[in-house]
Write a protein that holds these residues in place. Structure first.
Motif, short mmCIF file in Angstrom:
data_model
loop_
_atom_site.label_atom_id
_atom_site.label_comp_id
_atom_site.label_asym_id
_atom_site.label_seq_id
_atom_site.Cartn_x
_atom_site.Cartn_y
_atom_site.Cartn_z
N ALA A 1 0.75 -1.10 -0.16
CA ALA A 1 0.15 -0.03 0.08
C ALA A 1 0.82 1.25 -0.02
O ALA A 1 0.64 2.13 -0.77
CB ALA A 1 -1.16 -0.02 1.25
N ARG A 2 1.84 1.26 0.96
CA ARG A 2 2.81 2.55 0.85
C ARG A 2 3.59 2.80 -0.34
O ARG A 2 3.34 3.82 -0.85
CB ARG A 2 3.85 2.39 1.90
N ASP A 3 4.16 1.83 -0.83
CA ASP A 3 4.71 1.87 -2.14
C ASP A 3 3.95 2.37 -3.20
O ASP A 3 4.47 3.03 -4.21
CB ASP A 3 5.48 0.68 -2.30
N GLY A 4 2.57 1.82 -3.33
CA GLY A 4 1.71 1.90 -4.42
C GLY A 4 1.28 3.28 -3.99
O GLY A 4 0.94 4.32 -5.40
N ILE A 5 0.74 3.92 -3.12
CA ILE A 5 0.39 5.31 -2.90
C ILE A 5 1.61 6.34 -3.37
O ILE A 5 1.47 7.19 -3.97
CB ILE A 5 -0.07 5.51 -1.58
N LYS A 6 2.71 6.01 -3.14
CA LYS A 6 3.87 6.74 -3.28
C LYS A 6 4.10 6.76 -4.78
O LYS A 6 4.33 7.96 -5.41
CB LYS A 6 5.20 6.32 -2.48
N ARG A 7 3.97 5.64 -5.32
CA ARG A 7 4.23 5.63 -6.88
C ARG A 7 3.18 6.46 -7.75
O ARG A 7 3.41 6.95 -8.39
CB ARG A 7 4.28 4.18 -7.42
N THR B 1 1.13 8.86 -6.42
CA THR B 1 0.76 10.49 -6.20
C THR B 1 1.98 11.11 -5.51
O THR B 1 2.03 12.23 -5.34
CB THR B 1 -0.11 10.34 -4.77
N GLY B 2 3.12 10.45 -5.26
CA GLY B 2 4.34 10.84 -4.73
C GLY B 2 4.29 11.33 -2.99
O GLY B 2 5.07 11.74 -2.46
N TRP B 3 3.13 10.78 -2.41
CA TRP B 3 3.00 11.04 -1.02
C TRP B 3 3.43 9.70 -0.33
O TRP B 3 2.87 8.74 -0.80
CB TRP B 3 1.82 11.55 -0.67
N GLU B 4 3.97 9.92 0.86
CA GLU B 4 4.34 8.63 1.40
C GLU B 4 3.66 8.36 2.93
O GLU B 4 4.01 9.53 3.55
CB GLU B 4 6.00 8.67 1.81
N ALA B 5 2.95 7.63 2.91
CA ALA B 5 1.99 7.31 4.20
C ALA B 5 2.82 6.59 5.12
O ALA B 5 3.44 5.41 4.68
CB ALA B 5 0.68 6.48 3.60
N THR B 6 2.76 6.77 6.30
CA THR B 6 3.41 5.96 7.63
C THR B 6 2.54 4.70 7.52
O THR B 6 3.06 3.44 7.84
CB THR B 6 3.59 6.83 8.81
N GLN B 7 1.13 4.85 7.94
CA GLN B 7 0.46 3.85 8.21
C GLN B 7 -0.83 3.70 7.25
O GLN B 7 -1.75 4.15 7.49
CB GLN B 7 -0.08 3.84 9.58
N PRO B 8 -0.49 3.40 5.89
CA PRO B 8 -1.55 3.50 4.87
C PRO B 8 -2.91 2.61 5.18
O PRO B 8 -3.73 3.17 4.44
CB PRO B 8 -0.97 3.07 3.52
N LEU B 9 -2.86 1.75 5.82
CA LEU B 9 -3.92 0.93 5.98
C LEU B 9 -4.79 1.29 7.28
O LEU B 9 -5.88 0.67 7.68
CB LEU B 9 -3.45 -0.50 6.11
N ASN B 10 -4.40 2.20 7.83
CA ASN B 10 -5.00 2.82 9.20
C ASN B 10 -6.46 2.98 8.91
O ASN B 10 -6.82 4.11 7.98
CB ASN B 10 -4.25 3.80 9.86
N GLY B 11 -7.18 2.30 9.62
CA GLY B 11 -8.80 2.80 9.02
C GLY B 11 -9.35 3.89 9.91
O GLY B 11 -10.44 4.25 9.80
N GLN B 12 -8.67 4.54 10.88
CA GLN B 12 -9.19 5.79 11.74
C GLN B 12 -8.86 7.04 10.78
O GLN B 12 -7.81 7.27 10.73
CB GLN B 12 -8.43 5.64 13.03
N ARG B 13 -9.89 7.50 10.28
CA ARG B 13 -9.56 8.64 9.41
C ARG B 13 -10.97 9.44 9.62
O ARG B 13 -12.05 9.01 9.48
CB ARG B 13 -9.33 8.14 7.88
N CYS B 14 -10.62 10.76 9.68
CA CYS B 14 -11.65 11.81 9.37
C CYS B 14 -11.52 12.51 8.31
O CYS B 14 -10.54 12.93 7.78
CB CYS B 14 -11.61 12.69 10.98
N LEU B 15 -12.91 12.90 7.73
CA LEU B 15 -12.73 13.57 6.31
C LEU B 15 -13.82 14.44 6.24
O LEU B 15 -15.03 14.07 6.93
CB LEU B 15 -12.47 12.70 5.28
N THR B 16 -13.88 15.30 5.43
CA THR B 16 -14.96 16.20 5.41
C THR B 16 -16.06 15.14 4.17
O THR B 16 -15.68 14.44 3.61
CB THR B 16 -14.69 17.49 4.37
N ARG B 17 -17.53 15.68 4.60
CA ARG B 17 -18.38 15.04 3.46
C ARG B 17 -17.81 15.46 2.05
O ARG B 17 -18.00 14.47 1.15
CB ARG B 17 -19.79 15.64 3.91
N ALA B 18 -17.39 16.50 1.60
CA ALA B 18 -16.93 16.71 0.19
C ALA B 18 -15.87 15.83 0.07
O ALA B 18 -15.96 15.43 -1.26
CB ALA B 18 -16.68 18.06 -0.09
N ALA B 19 -15.00 15.56 0.66
CA ALA B 19 -13.88 14.65 0.44
C ALA B 19 -14.38 13.30 0.21
O ALA B 19 -14.13 12.54 -0.66
CB ALA B 19 -12.74 14.69 1.54
#
Length: 248
Positions: free
Chosen positions: A142-148, A150-168
């Protein structure tokens, strides 16, 4: 000094749950105490135990799937339930795992950057990480795929605890299937220019074991994350575009 003002209710918690009767009550109770949270929706995804009853008794609104439909479908159902209860101002969505128990009370730092308008998606970074047998392969994929992509490196890419706006959340639909949902959401939102951040939190959930059920769970994760990434490869995107019928 006066007491810190409690924010106006602006956030709903959505908890996908399957056979979590032993922990869901504590998770719901803790989530309902979060400042600014006035709604907890538990999606009972085909449980064979008392998950739904325990969640309702703890104060959650419960949506039930008669059969297990997977994490992404549970997230969609929970978000839709929140939308139906929203009034003039759409609530932010805080997704939590069912087995967090009392540690769900530590989710406030995850809401803060979204509430302040500093991020569109905040992903939890557990301060105390549990060693999970075999889990690292899926995390690396997951980490390598996201970086490839988007260029962004996630520390814990599979973490299901996430907050986002309704628009997002709406921009991330349709969600990637099953356990690929987090990876797909992160890639899609970054590509669309949404602001994504990671926030360290003092939460923890049950460690994945090494028995055959746990190995099967990881195999499904590996499959779903791989499919989510494959569907977002530029070559696949271009092929899909080429196959779309021309607009009249």
């Amino acid at each position: 000094m006066g007491e810190m003002a409690v924010p106006e209710p602006d956030t709903a918690v959505v908890i996908p749950a399957k056979d979590e009767a032993d922990r869901i009550g504590a998770t719901v109770t803790a989530a309902l105490k979060l400042p600014g949270v006035d709604l907890v929706v538990v999606v009972d995804d085909g449980s064979s135990d008392e998950t739904g009853r325990v969640a309702r008794a703890a104060g959650a609104r419960v949506v039930r799937h008669s059969r297990n439909r997977g994490k992404a479908a549970a997230m969609e159902s929970g978000a839709e339930a929140v939308r139906l209860l929203d009034e003039d101002h759409p609530r932010h969505l805080l997704f939590l795992d069912a087995d967090l128990g009392e540690t769900a009370a530590a989710a406030l730092p995850l809401i803060a950057p979204v509430r302040a308008g500093e991020a569109d998606l905040a992903i939890a970074k557990f301060a105390t990480r549990v060693k999970l047998g075999g889990h690292g392969i899926v995390v690396r994929l997951a980490r390598d795929g996201i970086k490839r992509l988007t260029g962004w490196e996630a520390t814990q890419p599979l973490n299901g605890q996430r907050c986002l706006t309704r628009a997002a959340f709406e921009a991330a639909r349709p969600l990637a299937h099953g356990f690929g949902v987090e990876t797909g959401m992160t890639v899609d939102l970054l590509r669309k220019g949404f602001r994504v951040t990671e926030v360290e939190v003092e939460m923890s959930h049950r460690a994945t074991g090494t028995d055959w059920r746990s190995q099967l769970h990881r195999a499904k994760q590996l499959r779903d994350v791989g499919l989510a990434l494959a569907a977002r490869e530029p070559a696949v995107d271009q092929a899909r575009a080429a196959l779309r019928p021309p607009r009249r």
